[in-house]
Design a protein around this motif. Structure first.
Motif, PDB file in Angstrom:
ATOM      1  N   CYS A  67       0.843  -1.202   0.000  1.00 52.74           N
ATOM      2  CA  CYS A  67       0.000   0.000   0.000  1.00 52.74           C
ATOM      3  C   CYS A  67       0.880   1.255   0.000  1.00 52.74           C
ATOM      4  CB  CYS A  67      -0.914  -0.031   1.219  1.00 52.74           C
ATOM      5  SG  CYS A  67      -1.691   1.528   1.648  1.00 52.74           S
ATOM      6  N   HIS A  68       0.796   2.061  -1.049  1.00 49.93           N
ATOM      7  CA  HIS A  68       1.659   3.234  -1.194  1.00 49.93           C
ATOM      8  C   HIS A  68       1.440   4.236  -0.064  1.00 49.93           C
ATOM      9  CE1 HIS A  68       3.847   6.542  -2.990  1.00 49.93           C
ATOM     10  NE2 HIS A  68       2.747   7.286  -2.976  1.00 49.93           N
ATOM     11  N   TRP A  69       0.183   4.600   0.209  1.00 51.44           N
ATOM     12  CA  TRP A  69      -0.076   5.621   1.230  1.00 51.44           C
ATOM     13  C   TRP A  69       0.169   5.093   2.636  1.00 51.44           C
ATOM     14  CZ3 TRP A  69       0.062  10.547   0.402  1.00 51.44           C
ATOM     15  CH2 TRP A  69      -0.136  11.003  -0.909  1.00 51.44           C
ATOM     16  N   CYS A  70       0.136   3.765   2.796  1.00 56.12           N
ATOM     17  CA  CYS A  70       0.573   3.196   4.079  1.00 56.12           C
ATOM     18  C   CYS A  70       2.057   3.483   4.290  1.00 56.12           C
ATOM     19  CB  CYS A  70       0.326   1.686   4.106  1.00 56.12           C
ATOM     20  SG  CYS A  70      -1.395   1.201   3.918  1.00 56.12           S
ATOM     21  N   HIS A  71       2.839   3.335   3.226  1.00 58.60           N
ATOM     22  CA  HIS A  71       4.268   3.642   3.316  1.00 58.60           C
ATOM     23  C   HIS A  71       4.489   5.117   3.635  1.00 58.60           C
ATOM     24  CE1 HIS A  71       4.825  -0.320   1.874  1.00 58.60           C
ATOM     25  NE2 HIS A  71       4.867  -0.087   0.579  1.00 58.60           N
ATOM     26  N   VAL A  72       3.703   5.970   2.986  1.00 61.28           N
ATOM     27  CA  VAL A  72       3.864   7.408   3.197  1.00 61.28           C
ATOM     28  C   VAL A  72       3.596   7.763   4.658  1.00 61.28           C
ATOM     29  CG1 VAL A  72       2.957   9.697   2.616  1.00 61.28           C
ATOM     30  CG2 VAL A  72       3.332   8.010   0.800  1.00 61.28           C
ATOM     31  N   MET A  73       2.489   7.254   5.211  1.00 64.72           N
ATOM     32  CA  MET A  73       2.164   7.570   6.605  1.00 64.72           C
ATOM     33  C   MET A  73       3.202   6.986   7.560  1.00 64.72           C
ATOM     34  SD  MET A  73      -1.490   7.207   8.541  1.00 64.72           S
ATOM     35  CE  MET A  73      -1.704   7.731  10.257  1.00 64.72           C
ATOM     36  N   ALA A  74       3.711   5.809   7.208  1.00 61.63           N
ATOM     37  CA  ALA A  74       4.754   5.212   8.047  1.00 61.63           C
ATOM     38  C   ALA A  74       5.999   6.090   8.074  1.00 61.63           C
ATOM     39  CB  ALA A  74       5.090   3.813   7.548  1.00 61.63           C
ATOM     40  N   LEU A 108      -3.703   5.116 -18.642  1.00 65.38           N
ATOM     41  CA  LEU A 108      -2.282   5.337 -18.914  1.00 65.38           C
ATOM     42  C   LEU A 108      -1.432   5.213 -17.658  1.00 65.38           C
ATOM     43  CD1 LEU A 108       0.144   6.154 -20.608  1.00 65.38           C
ATOM     44  CD2 LEU A 108      -0.476   8.557 -20.229  1.00 65.38           C
ATOM     45  N   VAL A 109      -1.758   5.970 -16.611  1.00 69.74           N
ATOM     46  CA  VAL A 109      -0.892   6.056 -15.435  1.00 69.74           C
ATOM     47  C   VAL A 109      -1.460   5.178 -14.331  1.00 69.74           C
ATOM     48  CG1 VAL A 109       0.201   7.571 -13.759  1.00 69.74           C
ATOM     49  CG2 VAL A 109      -0.293   8.418 -16.067  1.00 69.74           C
ATOM     50  N   PRO A 110      -0.813   4.053 -14.039  1.00 70.35           N
ATOM     51  CA  PRO A 110      -1.380   3.154 -13.036  1.00 70.35           C
ATOM     52  C   PRO A 110      -0.908   3.483 -11.633  1.00 70.35           C
ATOM     53  CG  PRO A 110       0.517   2.116 -14.040  1.00 70.35           C
ATOM     54  CD  PRO A 110       0.362   3.471 -14.705  1.00 70.35           C
ATOM     55  N   HIS A 111      -1.629   2.954 -10.656  1.00 77.54           N
ATOM     56  CA  HIS A 111      -1.036   2.727  -9.341  1.00 77.54           C
ATOM     57  C   HIS A 111      -0.356   1.381  -9.487  1.00 77.54           C
ATOM     58  CE1 HIS A 111      -0.154   2.533  -5.200  1.00 77.54           C
ATOM     59  NE2 HIS A 111      -1.062   1.635  -4.909  1.00 77.54           N
ATOM     60  N   PHE A 112       0.952   1.321  -9.284  1.00 77.39           N
ATOM     61  CA  PHE A 112       1.775   0.264  -9.860  1.00 77.39           C
ATOM     62  C   PHE A 112       1.771  -1.065  -9.100  1.00 77.39           C
ATOM     63  CE2 PHE A 112       3.564   4.010 -11.900  1.00 77.39           C
ATOM     64  CZ  PHE A 112       3.869   3.564 -13.167  1.00 77.39           C
ATOM     65  N   SER A 141       9.714   1.036  -5.327  1.00 72.34           N
ATOM     66  CA  SER A 141      11.065   0.494  -5.181  1.00 72.34           C
ATOM     67  C   SER A 141      12.012   1.676  -5.028  1.00 72.34           C
ATOM     68  CB  SER A 141      11.466  -0.376  -6.380  1.00 72.34           C
ATOM     69  OG  SER A 141      11.367   0.341  -7.588  1.00 72.34           O
ATOM     70  N   GLU A 142      13.020   1.495  -4.208  1.00 70.38           N
ATOM     71  CA  GLU A 142      13.966   2.579  -3.905  1.00 70.38           C
ATOM     72  C   GLU A 142      13.231   3.851  -3.468  1.00 70.38           C
ATOM     73  OE1 GLU A 142      17.691   2.524  -6.484  1.00 70.38           O
ATOM     74  OE2 GLU A 142      16.195   1.690  -7.863  1.00 70.38           O
ATOM     75  N   GLY A 143      12.105   3.662  -2.773  1.00 65.76           N
ATOM     76  CA  GLY A 143      11.363   4.787  -2.234  1.00 65.76           C
ATOM     77  C   GLY A 143      10.525   5.553  -3.227  1.00 65.76           C
ATOM     78  N   GLU A 144      10.404   5.062  -4.466  1.00 62.66           N
ATOM     79  CA  GLU A 144       9.636   5.769  -5.490  1.00 62.66           C
ATOM     80  C   GLU A 144       8.602   4.840  -6.093  1.00 62.66           C
ATOM     81  OE1 GLU A 144      11.799   7.869  -8.527  1.00 62.66           O
ATOM     82  OE2 GLU A 144      13.518   8.156  -7.219  1.00 62.66           O
ATOM     83  N   GLU A 145       7.387   5.357  -6.232  1.00 56.64           N
ATOM     84  CA  GLU A 145       6.357   4.555  -6.886  1.00 56.64           C
ATOM     85  C   GLU A 145       6.640   4.458  -8.377  1.00 56.64           C
ATOM     86  OE1 GLU A 145       1.556   4.053  -7.505  1.00 56.64           O
ATOM     87  OE2 GLU A 145       2.305   5.833  -6.476  1.00 56.64           O
ATOM     88  N   GLY A 146       6.593   3.237  -8.897  1.00 56.14           N
ATOM     89  CA  GLY A 146       6.702   3.014 -10.333  1.00 56.14           C
ATOM     90  C   GLY A 146       8.101   3.015 -10.893  1.00 56.14           C
ATOM     91  N   LYS A 147       9.120   3.237 -10.069  1.00 55.17           N
ATOM     92  CA  LYS A 147      10.484   3.379 -10.603  1.00 55.17           C
ATOM     93  C   LYS A 147      10.926   2.139 -11.376  1.00 55.17           C
ATOM     94  CE  LYS A 147      15.197   4.731  -9.400  1.00 55.17           C
ATOM     95  NZ  LYS A 147      16.122   5.186  -8.341  1.00 55.17           N
ATOM     96  N   PHE A 148      10.511   0.960 -10.938  1.00 48.60           N
ATOM     97  CA  PHE A 148      10.904  -0.286 -11.590  1.00 48.60           C
ATOM     98  C   PHE A 148      10.340  -0.377 -13.007  1.00 48.60           C
ATOM     99  CE2 PHE A 148      10.121  -4.876 -12.392  1.00 48.60           C
ATOM    100  CZ  PHE A 148      11.420  -5.354 -12.276  1.00 48.60           C
ATOM    101  N   TYR A 149       9.214   0.279 -13.268  1.00 49.28           N
ATOM    102  CA  TYR A 149       8.455   0.024 -14.491  1.00 49.28           C
ATOM    103  C   TYR A 149       8.639   1.075 -15.584  1.00 49.28           C
ATOM    104  CZ  TYR A 149       6.081  -3.415 -11.603  1.00 49.28           C
ATOM    105  OH  TYR A 149       5.812  -4.481 -10.788  1.00 49.28           O
ATOM    106  N   VAL A 150       9.157   2.263 -15.281  1.00 46.24           N
ATOM    107  CA  VAL A 150       9.178   3.355 -16.265  1.00 46.24           C
ATOM    108  C   VAL A 150      10.535   3.440 -16.963  1.00 46.24           C
ATOM    109  CG1 VAL A 150       7.354   4.666 -15.137  1.00 46.24           C
ATOM    110  CG2 VAL A 150       9.732   5.021 -14.442  1.00 46.24           C
ATOM    111  N   TRP A 151      10.533   4.084 -18.139  1.00 39.04           N
ATOM    112  CA  TRP A 151      11.704   4.083 -19.020  1.00 39.04           C
ATOM    113  C   TRP A 151      11.959   5.478 -19.587  1.00 39.04           C
ATOM    114  CZ3 TRP A 151      14.342  -0.523 -20.040  1.00 39.04           C
ATOM    115  CH2 TRP A 151      13.708  -1.692 -19.580  1.00 39.04           C
TER     116      TRP A 151
END
Length: 697
Positions: free
Chosen positions: A52-59, A261-265, A321-331
């Motif tokens: 959960c992305h926003w769970c990470h943010v609140m943590a 186009l832009v997913p929650h990853f 990954s590495e603290g960023e949403e979607g970093k693994f998937y974008v080019w």
């Protein structure tokens, strides 16, 4: 490193993510509530999940912050819950949040008395307040002050909320749902349909494959062309859009925009299962190869990346990954040109719509980052128009491009994997694989489904044979809930129809008996989410509406209908009808959020086919007859195999009516019945298909 709180001994990846927080977290249990009573503190309940992305943010903002943690430790007994591990707790308090705030989501924040009665509900809470949203640094002292100086008000509010909750979970049965409520669900979906982009409503846009499955079946029964148009527009748009991972396959959780186009990853197992089912049914119904290819890709992703060595299926992959949403998937365009030779790079840049400035924006500023979410155009057979490349050559080059990008991407830091095994989500995946084995005539999928089913049945049952919910790191735990039983039973029924191993049908019946004994509402019909011997919570929730997947009551109703047809036991059908009546009021009030349940209602309204194939299972004519059945889009059928041979076949133990349904003259023979009326047995495949088509409502 030694844990800073009481979570280090847990198995949940989500709880373990918080084991180093300075917050003095405890897992849900009597120890936490006993401490709250002894120390005279309210309870701060935080519910989330590992991807959960926003769970990470609140943590990061609050739970890892020493200042916030000190305030929490002074004021509360703090409890962390993994919603996927304890959906019973999550369902209850999410209902509370929706009652109190009109919305919900994760992280879910509940503040309650030591008696588990809530008086405050929210989702994400920032560290510091800003207009319209209170922050933790202000909220916690305010709660402490009111708890100290005006507790009677909080206790009264909590009692009132608990009373409303109890009233909300009780209902009286109504009339048996009919075609009018099904038609109204279609009308509501049609009104919400995005004719340009596919899907329903505005952003954020969720795949909701159960809506598409409902519409496909509605189209089949009524001939309503708009229903099929909605399905095909949506499935094509998702298959081409950024919500699909075009390099490693599988679907992301949802789209943040209307155009997919832009997913929650994050990637969830249940999405892969439900999406593959929707694409498989659409392929059966239309023959469109795009749907077959998409389903195959989804299943390839699951078998490669979400399957344990023992054959069970993991739960999810993170968005970050590495603290960023979607970093693994974008080019970036430069990366693509670095990985591929010039002709393939030029093709990839064009075919995947790669721009130098990118199409992926920073979350905070909205500025383009130079990174691209790969997606295809909305034209041409493969989503590409104007390329003077033969189809076969294009397919080969695209596979080479994808392989090159995939190998390069493997070197990146991968998002976290939640490797717990959940019974309900595994049941969904077993069902999808078993369906794929039948529709695509691919034994690999049947073997994978069997291996997963055998793992669950061997490792997630207690000494009395009742199901457990979660397995991780060698430990199975937590009483199974309605969804666990319902979706595993469905998976076993589909697995029986893929393999015709009677043990799976017998186990489905055994589990259905446990479900009925411990979850059924004897007074009003339907099934509670928790069993009758579960530890005390404020109320037993009985849910009918769809979430990310249809409700357990939806699956249970369909299972009972199918089991009644497969066994001839009409008491099972009566229990299925009870479910429809139990939720008749909710169905009429909001039909479009009950498409899962209405799919089962359609099975009841329009009836079903029962097909018994009698013959030598190894003989070609038997296999040809079975495969011909599987190629037809007849989702309202059940299929039994009565093997020839010496002695009475095992299927007769379960379906006594098959005793005399023997093959004629040593040839594979089909017995086709509809609504308890049987046609004469036939040995010709075309005649068999003709009987099915003639009997369609």
């Amino acid at each position: 490193m030694e844990s800073r709180n009481r979570l280090a001994g847990e198995k949940s990846p989500y709880l373990l993510q918080h084991a180093q927080n300075p917050v003095d977290w405890l897992p849900w249990g009597e120890e936490a509530f006993s401490r709250a009573r002894v120390e005279d503190k309210p309870v701060f309940l935080s519910i989330g999940y590992s991807t959960c992305h926003w769970c990470h943010v609140m943590a990061h903002e609050s739970f890892e912050d020493e200042q916030v943690a000190a305030l929490m430790n002074q004021t509360f007994i703090s409890i962390k819950v993994d919603r996927e591990e304890r959906p019973d707790i999550d369902h209850l308090y999410m209902t509370v949040c929706q009652m109190m705030t009109g919305g919900g989501g994760w992280p879910l924040t509940i503040i309650m008395t030591p008696e588990k009665k809530p008086f405050y509900a929210a989702t994400y809470i920032p560290k510091r307040s800003y207009p319209g949203r209170i922050g933790m640094l202000d909220l916690v002292p305010k709660v402490r002050e009111i708890w100290r100086d005006n507790r009677d008000r909080l206790v009264a509010d909590a009692a009132k909320i608990s009373g409303h909750l109890a009233a909300l979970t009780s209902s009286e049965p109504g009339d048996r749902p009919d075609q009018s409520v099904v038609a109204e669900a279609f009308n509501q979906l049609a009104a919400e349909f995005d004719a340009v982009n596919g899907g329903f409503g505005r952003a954020p846009k969720f795949p909701s494959p159960h809506n598409l499955i409902f519409l496909l079946r509605y189209w089949r029964q009524t001939g309503e062309a708009r229903a099929l148009t909605m399905v095909e527009t949506t499935l094509r748009a998702m298959a081409l859009g950024g919500i699909k991972d075009h390099v490693g396959f599988g679907f992301h959780r949802y789209s943040t925009d209307r155009a997919w186009l832009v997913p929650h990853f994050e990637k969830m197992l249940y999405d892969q299962a439900m999406m593959s089912r929707a694409y498989l049914e659409a392929f059966q119904a239309t023959g469109n190869s795009l749907y077959r290819e998409t389903a195959v890709e989804v299943l390839a992703y699951v078998l490669r990346d979400m399957t344990s060595p023992e054959g069970a299926f993991f739960s999810a992959e993170d968005a970050d990954s590495e603290g960023e949403e979607g970093k693994f998937y974008v080019w970036t365009e430069a990366e693509i040109r670095k990985v591929l030779d010039e002709p393939d790079a030029n093709l990839a840049v064009r075919i995947f719509n790669v721009k130098p400035e990118g199409n992926f924006k920073e979350e905070a500023t909205g500025r383009l980052t130079g990174r691209n979410i790969l997606h295809l155009n909305e034209s041409g057979e493969h989503g590409v128009a104007g390329l003077n490349i033969p189809t076969d050559e294009l397919a080969g080059r695209m596979e080479k491009i994808r392989g090159g990008l995939f190998d390069y991407r493997k070197k990146r830091v991968r998002p976290g994997l939640d490797d717990k095994v959940l019974t309900d989500w595994n049941g969904l995946m077993i069902s999808a694989l078993a369906m794929a084995a039948q529709v695509l005539d691919e034994p690999l999928y049947a073997r994978a489904a069997r291996k997963a089913a055998d793992f669950i049945l061997s490792n997630l049952r207690d000494s009395d044979g009742r199901l457990l919910h979660r397995y991780r790191d060698g430990q199975a735990a937590f009483q199974a809930n309605l969804d666990d039983y319902a979706w595993l039973i469905m998976g076993l029924l589909d697995l029986y129809e893929a393999l015709f191993e009677v043990r799976y049908l017998e186990t489905a019946l055994e589990l259905n008996r446990d479900l009925t004994a411990h979850f059924r509402d004897e007074k009003a019909g339907g099934f509670y989410f928790t069993p009758d011997d579960a530890p005390f919570l404020l109320a037993r929730i009985k849910k009918s509406y769809d979430g990310a997947i249809p409700s357990g009551n939806s699956a249970a109703m369909m299972n009972l209908m199918r089991l009644a047809r497969m066994t001839g036991d009409q008491s099972l059908e009566a229990k299925a009808v009870e479910i429809g009546r139990a939720f008749a009021g909710e169905l009429r009030q909001t039909p479009s959020v009950h498409t899962g349940l209405l799919t089962a209602v359609m099975f009841d309204i329009w009836g079903s086919f029962e097909a018994v194939i009698s013959g030598n299972p190894e003989a070609q004519d038997t296999q040809d007859m079975i495969n011909a059945l599987r190629r037809q889009y007849t989702p309202d059928k059940v299929v039994l195999l009565r093997p020839d041979g010496e002695g009475e076949p095992d299927i007769v133990r379960v379906a006594e009516f098959t005793r005399n349904q023997v093959s004629l003259n040593g040839r594979a023979t089909a017995y086709i019945c509809r609504n308890r009326a049987c046609n004469r047995p036939v040995t010709d495949i075309d005649e068999m298909i003709g009987l099915i088509r003639a009997g369609k409502s």
